[in-house]
Each structure stands twice: as structure tokens, then as C-alpha cells.
Enzyme design. Structure first.
Site, PDB file in Angstrom:
ATOM      1  N   LYS A  49       0.857  -1.181   0.000  1.00 28.48           N
ATOM      2  CA  LYS A  49       0.000   0.000   0.000  1.00 28.48           C
ATOM      3  C   LYS A  49       0.896   1.235   0.000  1.00 28.48           C
ATOM      4  O   LYS A  49       1.718   1.421   0.897  1.00 28.48           O
ATOM      5  CB  LYS A  49      -0.895  -0.021   1.235  1.00 28.48           C
ATOM      6  CG  LYS A  49      -1.781   1.200   1.346  1.00 28.48           C
ATOM      7  CD  LYS A  49      -2.761   1.046   2.485  1.00 28.48           C
ATOM      8  CE  LYS A  49      -3.577   2.313   2.670  1.00 28.48           C
ATOM      9  NZ  LYS A  49      -4.514   2.205   3.776  1.00 28.48           N
ATOM     10  N   LYS A  98      -2.256  -1.459  -3.878  1.00 28.81           N
ATOM     11  CA  LYS A  98      -3.129  -0.296  -3.789  1.00 28.81           C
ATOM     12  C   LYS A  98      -2.306   0.969  -3.873  1.00 28.81           C
ATOM     13  O   LYS A  98      -1.297   1.058  -3.172  1.00 28.81           O
ATOM     14  CB  LYS A  98      -3.871  -0.371  -2.450  1.00 28.81           C
ATOM     15  CG  LYS A  98      -4.747   0.796  -2.140  1.00 28.81           C
ATOM     16  CD  LYS A  98      -5.310   0.615  -0.764  1.00 28.81           C
ATOM     17  CE  LYS A  98      -5.993   1.917  -0.397  1.00 28.81           C
ATOM     18  NZ  LYS A  98      -6.242   2.059   0.971  1.00 28.81           N
TER      19      LYS A  98
HETATM   20  C1  PBG Z   1      -7.582   3.025   5.651  1.00 28.07           C
HETATM   21  C2  PBG Z   1      -7.839   2.999   4.188  1.00 28.07           C
HETATM   22  C3  PBG Z   1      -7.666   4.021   3.235  1.00 28.07           C
HETATM   23  C4  PBG Z   1      -8.154   3.505   2.028  1.00 28.07           C
HETATM   24  C5  PBG Z   1      -8.562   2.208   2.274  1.00 28.07           C
HETATM   25  N1  PBG Z   1      -8.347   1.912   3.610  1.00 28.07           N
HETATM   26  C6  PBG Z   1      -7.191   5.413   3.401  1.00 28.07           C
HETATM   27  C7  PBG Z   1      -5.786   5.706   3.689  1.00 28.07           C
HETATM   28  O1  PBG Z   1      -4.949   4.821   3.874  1.00 28.07           O
HETATM   29  O2  PBG Z   1      -5.496   6.889   3.790  1.00 28.07           O
HETATM   30  C8  PBG Z   1      -8.231   4.244   0.727  1.00 28.07           C
HETATM   31  C9  PBG Z   1      -9.219   3.713  -0.275  1.00 28.07           C
HETATM   32  C10 PBG Z   1      -9.567   4.646  -1.382  1.00 28.07           C
HETATM   33  O3  PBG Z   1      -8.936   5.699  -1.589  1.00 28.07           O
HETATM   34  O4  PBG Z   1     -10.523   4.332  -2.105  1.00 28.07           O
HETATM   35  N2  PBG Z   1      -6.265   3.061   6.030  1.00 28.07           N
END
Ligand code: PBG
Length: 324
Positions: free
Chosen positions: A195, A248
């Protein structure tokens, strides 16, 4: 064989020929639809930066997901907006927390629906970081225990799979152990293994009200410049017991999806995130692009890169299109 003996255009001449040799296909049952759950009753409000996506109260969930099931989308992933936030994110593992109630409601109304939960603290902490703080720094090891408690509380509510998205080191092992010790050894973990610290999460942070109140997430989420590090992160998660590896965001990281697909034999998921969705919506609203075609091409590219599973706010729209 070269031109003029070989002519690639021969096989592009008709729609039937093109579909005969098509290498990549999208199918509704490989999408996961994200749903934002909020407190209150009879609430279904559109998220301004994510047209077509709604925050719903628990009592509206069954209807929201029935639409998915009717379209052949069998899985949803839940994100919660708690009533109260605190410094330790304790709402994340409250027995009667928003997600715990949502999971019970959905498994009760639609037992056949696969319910996945995002396991993270940023929606539940008043500072908006994904872990608890010690001296204004996100403390890795102190956060692990809270994450494990959160995943366990989701399992106790009846979830089908948990998806940790916090990016703390060692969380997969900690969550796996907590689940196993409590007889939830059959609940899989879909790890947000890779991520990135991405600006594409902007609209999600509006939707889930979870932007960090100071600093940013770069001390725990990955540097967008790195790709070999993605393999290390994924290897760790595999060794700790992840069942599915996620990348992601998706479109800006197709090379990473492809690498993971080559290197690992676990299913690969990709999250087509909020900003990636919002960009298409915004351009389409201005009449600058053809939304249907761009949506299709985008999701196809994620699949072609190697994703087996796609998490996308477009799940319903693409499923409708595939039906046509
Ligand atoms: C929680 C999380 C996030 C997203 C999914 N789980 C936000 C982040 O990490 O700031 C983002 C998903 C999206 O942008 O559609 N940590």
C-alpha cells in the site's frame, strides 16, 4: 513471419473474431464493492467527491448490498464511521461498534453475501493516523495488539474475511495468531500488502473522515518510487500467513501488480481507489471522456496486469455494463 506474410489485422476484422481471441475478461464475481457505513437511521447520502457512492446507515445496508447480489457481485468490503473517535481508536474493536453491527446485519439479511472488513484505526482515531501514538509518532508494536483485537471483533460479529490496511510491520502474524487462538482459523486474511503513500486516497478520506490531523502517512505507507520493496513487503506477509495479497492503488501501480503476479502464487487483489474513480467521474461529467469506455478499459488494464480480484467503486456500473 513478417509483413506481408503475417498481417495482425486479419484477426481484428470482426467483433466475433476479436472476442474469439480476447485474452482478458471481466466478471462481476471478481469485484468487491466498498461500502461506507455511518451512524443514524435511514441515511443514504452521496459523497461529494465520489459521485454515485453513498454513505449508508446500518439499516440501509441490506438494500445496498442486495443490489450487488442481483448484479452478480458477491462481495462487499465495509468501512466504518464511528460515533466517537479517541486517541486509541477504541471504536474499531467495540463489540457494538459500527462495523460489528454492520457485519451482523448483513450476515443476518444476506448470509450468502461475502462480507469483508477493512481493519485499520484511522477512521477511529481522533488524530486520523492508522495506529496509536507515542510521542506524536505512530507506534508500531503498541498498534499491533489493537489491530488484532479489531480483527477478532469482526470475526466474532461473523465476517467472512478481514483486510488489514494499516501497514504496520508484523500485523498479519499478530492478526493470524489472534484469530487462530479463538477458533477462527478458517477466516482468511486479505493483506493490503503493498500500500503506497498515495495522493489518490483523497476522496476516501473525505468519505471516511480519516485524513491525518498532522503529518502524513509516509512513515508507514510505501514510497511510490519503490518497486523492489513491494516484493519484500509481500514476502513478509506471505510468511506471516496472508491468504490474498493486495496492491493499492491500482492504475498508477500496474507494474507492481504484474510483478506480484509473477512472483507469488497467492491470489492478487488490486484496489482501484477513490481518486482513480473520481478522476474518471470528473472528466466524464465535463464531457471530456466517454465514461463507460474509460471505465471498461481501466478495469481491463488492472485485470490484464494480473489482478484476480478488483475492489472498485465502479463494481455495480461495470456489472450492469457486462450484462448488456
Ligand atoms: C484506511 C484505508 C484508506 C483507504 C482504504 N483503507 C485510506 C488511507 O490509507 O489513507 C483508501 C481507499 C480509497 O482511496 O478508495 N487506512
Amino acid at each position: 513471419m513478417v509483413f506481408p506474410e503475417y498481417r495482425p489485422r486479419r484477426m481484428r476484422s470482426t467483433a466475433s473474431f476479436r472476442s474469439l481471441i480476447r485474452e482478458t475478461h471481466l466478471s462481476a464475481d471478481q469485484f468487491i464493492y466498498p461500502i461506507f457505513v455511518m451512524p443514524g437511521k435511514k441515511i443514504r447520502e452521496e459523497i461529494p467527491s465520489m459521485p454515485g457512492v453513498f454513505r449508508v446507515s446500518v439499516d440501509m445496508l441490506a438494500k445496498e448490498s442486495k443490489e450487488c447480489l442481483d448484479l452478480g457481485i458477491n462481495s462487499v468490503i465495509l468501512f466504518g464511521l464511528p460515533e466517537k473517535k479517541d486517541s486509541m481508536g477504541s471504536g474499531a474493536h467495540a463489540k457494538d461498534g459500527i462495523i460489528q453491527r454492520a457485519v451482523r446485519e448483513l450476515k443476518n439479511k444476506h448470509p450468502q453475501l461475502m462480507v469483508v472488513t477493512d481493519v485499520c484505526l484511522c477512521e477511529y482515531t481522533d488524530h486520523g493516523h492508522c495506529g496509536c501514538l507515542i510521542d506524536k509518532k505512530v507506534d508500531n508494536d503498541a498498534t499491533l495488539e489493537i489491530l488484532a483485537k479489531t480483527a477478532l471483533s469482526h470475526a466474532q460479529a461473523g465476517v467472512d474475511m478481514v483486510a488489514p490496511s494499516d501497514m504496520m510491520d508484523g500485523r498479519i502474524a499478530e492478526i493470524r495468531a489472534a484469530l487462530d487462538e479463538n477458533n477462527f482459523e478458517s477466516i482468511p486474511i486479505m493483506s493490503y500488502a503493498v500500500k503506497y503513500a498515495s495522493a489518490f486516497y483523497g476522496p476516501f478520506r473525505d468519505a471516511a473522515d480519516c485524513a491525518p490531523q498532522f503529518g502524513d502517512r509516509r512513515s508507514y505507507q510505501m514510497d511510490p518510487a519503490n518497486s523492489r520493496e513491494a516484493l519484500r513487503e509481500a514476502t513478509l506477509d506471505v510468511d506471516e500467513g496472508a491468504d490474498i495479497l493486495m496492491v493499492k492503488p491500482a492504475v498508477a501501480y500496474l507494474d507492481i501488480i504484474s510483478k506480484l503476479k509473477d512472483e507469488f502464487d497467492l491470489p492478487i487483489a488490486a484496489y482501484h481507489v477513490s481518486g482513480e474513480y473520481a478522476m474518471i467521474k470528473a472528466a466524464a461529467a465535463n464531457g471530456w471522456i466517454d465514461e463507460e469506455k474509460v471505465m471498461l478499459e481501466t478495469l481491463l488494464s488492472i485485470k490484464r496486469a494480473g489482478a484476480d480480484i478488483i475492489i472498485t467503486y465502479y463494481a455495480k456500473e461495470i456489472a450492469k455494463l457486462l450484462r448488456k
